[in-house]
Write an enzyme that holds these catalytic residues in place. Structure first.
Site, PDB file in Angstrom:
ATOM      1  N   ASP A  32      18.350  29.430 -26.036  1.00  0.00           N
ATOM      2  CA  ASP A  32      17.283  29.970 -25.196  1.00  0.00           C
ATOM      3  C   ASP A  32      17.331  29.423 -23.774  1.00  0.00           C
ATOM      4  OD1 ASP A  32      15.922  31.528 -27.256  1.00  0.00           O
ATOM      5  OD2 ASP A  32      15.447  29.599 -28.154  1.00  0.00           O
ATOM      6  N   ASP A  50      14.841  26.229 -28.573  1.00  0.00           N
ATOM      7  CA  ASP A  50      15.661  25.092 -28.998  1.00  0.00           C
ATOM      8  C   ASP A  50      16.441  24.467 -27.855  1.00  0.00           C
ATOM      9  OD1 ASP A  50      17.758  26.814 -28.534  1.00  0.00           O
ATOM     10  OD2 ASP A  50      18.222  27.153 -30.644  1.00  0.00           O
ATOM     11  N   CYS A  99       3.545   1.661   2.655  1.00  0.00           N
ATOM     12  CA  CYS A  99       4.813   0.967   2.399  1.00  0.00           C
ATOM     13  C   CYS A  99       5.761   1.878   1.625  1.00  0.00           C
ATOM     14  CB  CYS A  99       4.572  -0.302   1.588  1.00  0.00           C
ATOM     15  SG  CYS A  99       3.499  -1.505   2.371  1.00  0.00           S
ATOM     16  N   CYS A 107       0.842  -1.199   0.000  1.00  0.00           N
ATOM     17  CA  CYS A 107       0.000   0.000   0.000  1.00  0.00           C
ATOM     18  C   CYS A 107       0.875   1.247   0.000  1.00  0.00           C
ATOM     19  CB  CYS A 107      -0.928   0.020   1.211  1.00  0.00           C
ATOM     20  SG  CYS A 107      -0.049   0.194   2.786  1.00  0.00           S
ATOM     21  N   ASP A 161      10.210  31.081 -29.478  1.00  0.00           N
ATOM     22  CA  ASP A 161      11.372  31.503 -30.247  1.00  0.00           C
ATOM     23  C   ASP A 161      10.983  31.406 -31.730  1.00  0.00           C
ATOM     24  OD1 ASP A 161      14.074  32.104 -30.877  1.00  0.00           O
ATOM     25  OD2 ASP A 161      14.451  29.965 -31.212  1.00  0.00           O
TER      26      ASP A 161
END
Length: 732
Positions: free
Chosen positions: A625, A621, A25, A22, A428
């Site tokens: 940038d 890219d 855990c 569960c 861009d």
């Protein structure tokens, strides 16, 4: 699979976890791992049962992680060669066997307990049939509960072991010593059928849950399945088959029609069309010829190709994608932190509530202790935290996997959470809106000398910028000269020296800031076709004006229209000149644009928008940038093939198709909605189920929930959450 990070002092590993039942855990393993010296960060995904850990290998090794986790009752698999899918199938087979047999044994116990209690030896028959169900088929619940208790922890197994164990022991006591209750005027109830059916329902629930969870990891299985087991290698003109693991860099491999490309490489002979849909989600095949790159997992369609291996094993693009998707699926959304806190205290709180329920019934009830025990068992059973623990990770696994299949790589769960709230997108120009493969359309020379073209080529072929590549491709048959002191100025230009003179190539601002006057006007005819203008100068003398044109990508106009229709404000930021920016903006219907922008200016522009309260996504890219990408709330890199910027952005669009941005944002909204639906169901289930199980309705209508029904409801809650997550697979 361990993997070094960009920081050489740390490493990352993704390890399968065994023994979890569960969400509690997962929290136990996570907290135990994070407490170890040398562990930087740890995250456990309950849905795919994997531990994602970042650690300092100088302070701790994976073996120590394994030992620490084993000490609290769980285990991890460190050996990458172990086939975890086979282990999962064995687990499913075991669960199927236990479920079927437990139902067969429990069915007569239910009929006797409900309809034939007065038959001879009824209690003895129920005891004989229920004992193997509880202590053989349900043995793991008790073993795991004991492991947790030894370390002062509790999980779902604790609840199951307590409820069924108490019901069984109480029933045996009542069967052997019925006079104890008769003497005080109470009926000696037995609960063999409840204990046996609870085990059966929980086993059935776990089996269905595992089957459903198996489907959530379908994307990873598909990606792994793209790797061929064997490849054909060419050596001294002879072809022979070898295992994929034996391929080395620079080996020459042969791929026939219909076969998969085994590793990343470059074509050395032949021509064919390659299906690269596994990379970019696009159905159209791509033509490949000599010197073109090919990638592992793509499928050769018609011709035969010979290609040289350049990247093998974990270095291939496919391996990186698998690693990225696995890491992303193991990451946690911000909302999961709250869920983890709740799950961490959930089991102890439920145990306390069950005790309070028993005491309350014993004090206030007419047949108090017996009914209180009945309600206590029901509370322990119905309050399973599994649905809560599965709500977020299953949705994320399906959403991130679906994105990978469509060519959208999502770095972490947080980016999905952020994407749904984006209201402003910065684009861009070059390589994002436009093709990013500009071509030289015109060069005008001033006072041209013999080596000027060679010098221009030598300057530009040292740069990776798309514009520089356009110029160097224009002179691809030329030999470079040996320039010295080369310097690259991101977004502006390049500089170098040759035979005692300084040479510059870049935009107007780059030359002007180096003291070079540009007393030349750009012909209107050039500007009409939206070119980029690059200038070359020798010392302070202008030598050339280079006109470079780029075209708008197919689909950019429609993608921008769709984003605007969704209420997004679109800005185009470019380092190109104002005339070019204006023309491109008009072509794609963007009214907000800025030209002549340096990388730091783009980041500053995004910061201004953020201060206005906007949630900003930057699409670029991933290289020039990078500053703007880092500043944005959501960073999206446009990449293709080996240029993919996985380490830069939170999302990467492999095909560089702007329409994928629309799909990524829609996917994030669908995934977030699914998470909210799952969490709402899990919380509502417990908010309603626990009081009803405790007997809150009994004073009004005499209703007391049967523990068997509680077990069925608990199993159904977990399965329903996983099935709801799987609905994401079929959404558009």
């Amino acid at each position: 699979m361990a993997k070094s990070t960009n920081n050489t002092s740390t490493a990352k590993g993704i390890y399968p976890v065994t023994g979890m039942s569960c969400a509690s855990c997962a929290n136990n393993i996570e907290s135990a791992t994070q407490a170890l010296t040398g562990v930087v960060n740890a995250s456990v995904n309950f849905a795919n049962e994997k531990l994602l850990v970042e650690y300092n290998p100088q302070l701790i090794q994976p073996g120590a992680l394994k030992e620490a986790i084993r000490q609290i009752g769980y285990d991890i698999e460190l050996d990458e060669s172990v086939d975890t899918s086979q282990a999962h199938q064995q687990k499913l087979s075991s669960l199927r066997f236990k479920t079927i047999l437990s139902i067969i044994l429990s069915a007569p116990v239910v009929f006797i307990g409900m309809f034939w209690m007065n038959m001879p030896y009824a209690n003895e028959i129920m005891l004989i049939l229920s004992t193997p169900v509880i202590f053989w088929l349900g043995k793991d619940f008790f073993v795991n509960a004991w492991k947790q208790a030894r370390h002062r922890k509790a999980n779902m197994d604790t609840l199951v072991a307590l409820s069924t164990g108490i019901a069984y022991i109480f029933s045996v006591f009542n069967m052997i010593f019925p006079q104890v209750w008769h003497e005080i005027g109470l009926h000696n109830h037995v609960y063999f059928e409840s204990a046996a059916v609870i085990i059966s329902f929980i086993l059935l629930g776990r089996y269905l849950e595992e089957k459903a969870k198996e489907s959530t990891s379908g994307a990873i299985k598909k990606l792994i399945g793209l790797q061929p087991d064997e490849v054909t290698i060419l050596y001294e003109g002879k072809a022979s088959a070898i295992l994929l693991s034996a391929v080395k860099i620079d080996d020459i491999l042969l791929v026939k029609p219909g076969e998969k490309i085994a590793v990343d490489g470059v074509v050395v002979d032949g021509s064919s069309y390659i299906d690269e849909s596994m990379l970019n989600g696009e159905p159209m095949p791509v033509q490949k010829k000599q010197a073109d790159k090919v990638f592992a997992g793509t499928i050769n369609q018609n011709g035969s190709l010979q290609y040289k291996a350049q990247k093998v094993g974990k270095d291939t693009l496919l391996a990186q994608i698998i690693q990225l998707v696995e890491s992303a699926q193991g990451s946690k959304a911000p909302v999961q932190k709250l869920v983890d806190k709740i799950a961490g205290i959930f089991v102890p709180v439920i145990i306390l509530l069950s005790i309070v329920t028993l005491i309350t019934w014993s004090v206030l009830g007419e047949n108090g202790f017996s009914q209180g025990l009945y309600a206590m068992i029901t509370v322990l059973i119905i309050a399973c935290p599994c649905a809560l623990g599965l709500a977020t990770p299953t949705a994320l696994m399906v959403g991130i996997g679906k994105g990978a299949e469509k060519g959208i790589l999502i770095k972490d769960a947080e980016s999905l959470e952020v994407a749904k709230s984006i209201d402003t997108i910065i684009l861009d120009k070059t390589g994002t809106i436009t093709e990013g493969k500009p071509l030289v359309t015109h060069i005008e020379w001033f006072n041209k000398k013999e080596k000027d073209e060679q010098i221009l080529y030598s300057l530009e072929h040292l740069s990776d910028h798309p514009i520089a590549k356009a110029i160097s491709n224009h002179y691809s048959d030329m030999l470079p000269v040996a320039v010295q002191n080369f310097e690259n100025y991101t977004g502006r230009g390049v500089k170098a020296s040759f035979e005692g003179k300084n040479y510059f190539a870049g935009n107007r601002f780059f030359l002007e800031e180096n003291g070079i006057q540009l007393n030349y006007s750009i012909p209107a005819e050039l500007l009409k076709h939206a070119p980029t203008i690059i200038w070359m100068a020798e010392d302070t003398t202008v030598k050339a004006m280079i006109s470079i044109a780029d075209t708008v990508k197919t689909g950019s106009v429609e993608a921008i229209r769709q984003l605007q229709a969704k209420g997004m404000e679109i800005h185009m930021l470019t380092g190109d000149n104002a005339d070019t920016a204006k023309l491109i903006a008009e072509q794609v219907n963007i009214s907000h644009y800025q030209a002549d922008m340096l990388p730091q200016q783009k980041a500053a522009f995004i910061e201004v928008l953020q201060k206005e309260g906007r949630k900003v996504a930057m699409v670029g890219d991933g290289i020039n940038d990078s500053t703007a990408l880092a500043q944005a709330d959501l960073s999206i890199a446009m990449g293709s093939g080996s240029d993919i910027a996985m380490d830069v952005a939170q999302m990467t669009i492999i095909s560089s198709d702007l329409n994928k941005i629309v799909a990524a944002i829609e996917l994030s909204k669908q995934t977030s909605n699914t998470i909210r639906q799952n969490l709402a169901w899990a919380f509502i289930y417990n908010l309603i189920g626990i009081p009803v199980a405790a007997g809150v309705l009994y004073p009004f209508n005499g209703f007391l929930l049967n523990p068997m029904l509680a077990g069925a409801a608990m199993a159904l809650s977990s399965v329903s959450v996983v099935v709801n997550s799987l609905r994401l697979k079929w959404k558009q």
